[in-house]
Every structure is written in structure tokens, then in C-alpha cells.
Write a protein that holds these residues in place. Sequence first.
Motif, PDB file in Angstrom:
ATOM      1  N   UNK A 165      16.515  -4.591   0.868  1.00  0.00           N
ATOM      2  CA  UNK A 165      15.755  -4.743  -0.194  1.00  0.00           C
ATOM      3  C   UNK A 165      15.846  -3.596  -1.143  1.00  0.00           C
ATOM      4  N   UNK A 166      16.505  -2.645  -1.206  1.00  0.00           N
ATOM      5  CA  UNK A 166      16.572  -1.309  -1.657  1.00  0.00           C
ATOM      6  C   UNK A 166      17.302  -1.712  -3.110  1.00  0.00           C
ATOM      7  N   UNK A 167      16.861  -1.121  -4.380  1.00  0.00           N
ATOM      8  CA  UNK A 167      17.581  -1.369  -5.428  1.00  0.00           C
ATOM      9  C   UNK A 167      18.518  -0.177  -5.375  1.00  0.00           C
ATOM     10  N   UNK A 168      19.568   0.039  -6.339  1.00  0.00           N
ATOM     11  CA  UNK A 168      20.417   1.282  -6.193  1.00  0.00           C
ATOM     12  C   UNK A 168      19.800   2.690  -6.395  1.00  0.00           C
ATOM     13  N   UNK A 169      19.910   3.339  -5.388  1.00  0.00           N
ATOM     14  CA  UNK A 169      19.680   4.724  -5.243  1.00  0.00           C
ATOM     15  C   UNK A 169      19.512   5.411  -6.690  1.00  0.00           C
ATOM     16  N   UNK A 170      20.218   5.185  -7.530  1.00  0.00           N
ATOM     17  CA  UNK A 170      20.447   6.100  -8.838  1.00  0.00           C
ATOM     18  C   UNK A 170      19.145   5.488  -9.470  1.00  0.00           C
ATOM     19  N   UNK A 171      18.685   4.551  -9.386  1.00  0.00           N
ATOM     20  CA  UNK A 171      17.265   3.952  -9.954  1.00  0.00           C
ATOM     21  C   UNK A 171      16.325   4.581  -9.753  1.00  0.00           C
ATOM     22  N   UNK A 172      15.938   5.392  -8.800  1.00  0.00           N
ATOM     23  CA  UNK A 172      14.698   6.167  -8.400  1.00  0.00           C
ATOM     24  C   UNK A 172      15.055   7.612  -7.974  1.00  0.00           C
ATOM     25  N   UNK A 224       0.894  -1.270   0.098  1.00  0.00           N
ATOM     26  CA  UNK A 224      -0.113   0.074   0.101  1.00  0.00           C
ATOM     27  C   UNK A 224       0.734   1.370   0.090  1.00  0.00           C
ATOM     28  N   UNK A 225       2.154   1.251   0.861  1.00  0.00           N
ATOM     29  CA  UNK A 225       2.956   2.459   0.672  1.00  0.00           C
ATOM     30  C   UNK A 225       3.435   2.389  -0.636  1.00  0.00           C
ATOM     31  N   UNK A 226       3.898   1.281  -1.157  1.00  0.00           N
ATOM     32  CA  UNK A 226       4.606   1.478  -2.463  1.00  0.00           C
ATOM     33  C   UNK A 226       3.559   1.857  -3.564  1.00  0.00           C
ATOM     34  N   UNK A 227       2.349   1.602  -3.785  1.00  0.00           N
ATOM     35  CA  UNK A 227       1.385   2.199  -4.440  1.00  0.00           C
ATOM     36  C   UNK A 227       0.965   3.369  -4.399  1.00  0.00           C
ATOM     37  N   UNK A 228       0.955   4.058  -3.020  1.00  0.00           N
ATOM     38  CA  UNK A 228       0.785   5.615  -2.664  1.00  0.00           C
ATOM     39  C   UNK A 228       2.003   6.357  -3.478  1.00  0.00           C
ATOM     40  N   UNK A 229       3.349   5.736  -3.192  1.00  0.00           N
ATOM     41  CA  UNK A 229       4.414   6.484  -3.755  1.00  0.00           C
ATOM     42  C   UNK A 229       4.376   6.446  -5.301  1.00  0.00           C
ATOM     43  N   UNK A 280      10.495   3.691   3.522  1.00  0.00           N
ATOM     44  CA  UNK A 280      10.442   2.284   3.009  1.00  0.00           C
ATOM     45  C   UNK A 280      11.843   1.676   3.132  1.00  0.00           C
ATOM     46  N   UNK A 281      12.717   2.359   2.402  1.00  0.00           N
ATOM     47  CA  UNK A 281      14.122   1.923   2.534  1.00  0.00           C
ATOM     48  C   UNK A 281      14.883   1.997   3.761  1.00  0.00           C
ATOM     49  N   UNK A 282      14.456   2.855   4.654  1.00  0.00           N
ATOM     50  CA  UNK A 282      15.138   3.024   6.173  1.00  0.00           C
ATOM     51  C   UNK A 282      14.700   1.751   6.843  1.00  0.00           C
ATOM     52  N   UNK A 320       6.390  11.637  -2.483  1.00  0.00           N
ATOM     53  CA  UNK A 320       6.696  10.213  -3.103  1.00  0.00           C
ATOM     54  C   UNK A 320       8.122   9.763  -2.579  1.00  0.00           C
ATOM     55  N   UNK A 321       9.095  10.530  -2.935  1.00  0.00           N
ATOM     56  CA  UNK A 321      10.547  10.385  -2.365  1.00  0.00           C
ATOM     57  C   UNK A 321      10.351  10.084  -0.941  1.00  0.00           C
ATOM     58  N   UNK A 322       9.805  10.759   0.115  1.00  0.00           N
ATOM     59  CA  UNK A 322       9.800  10.772   1.483  1.00  0.00           C
ATOM     60  C   UNK A 322       9.153   9.240   1.816  1.00  0.00           C
TER      61      UNK A 322
END
Length: 69
Positions: A61-68, A16-21, A54-56, A47-49
Motif C-alpha cells: 500500500x506504500x506510495x513511492x518513498x520519494x514522496x514522503x 489513527x496512526x496516520x493522523x498521529x504521523x 506502517x509501511x513495514x 513521524x517518519x518512524x
Amino acid sequence: MLSQELQAKYPRNYLFRLETADTLVSLAAIERQASQTKEAEKTKSQALSTFETMLQEHPAAAPPRALWT
């Protein structure tokens, strides 16, 4: 926004958080196309917040930051 209501009701469900973002990113793009620059930046920031939170919570599980960014 429905995904925010579901996020509040089910805080452990990350989808749900991912869908919100994702929805906020799409909304920011629409606002940018409509020349609503200030609103688009505010929406993008929300969205970035959401992604940052989620990353914190799950850094492995985080993809490389450069992707987003």
C-alpha cells in the motif's frame, strides 16, 4: 495527543496512526519556524518512524518513498 490515545485503544485502525504521523509532521514544521531545531528534528523522526512502521506492516500500500522523505 488524542490520536495517540486512540491508536493505543484501537491498534488495528491505521487511520489513527496516520493522523498521529500527520500531526507530528505539522508540529515539526511549527517547531522549525520557532527556531526549535532540535525539537523539530525529534518530532520529524517520530513521524517518519510511524510512517516506516506502517509501511513495514503493509508494503503493497506504500506510495513511492520519494514522496514522503
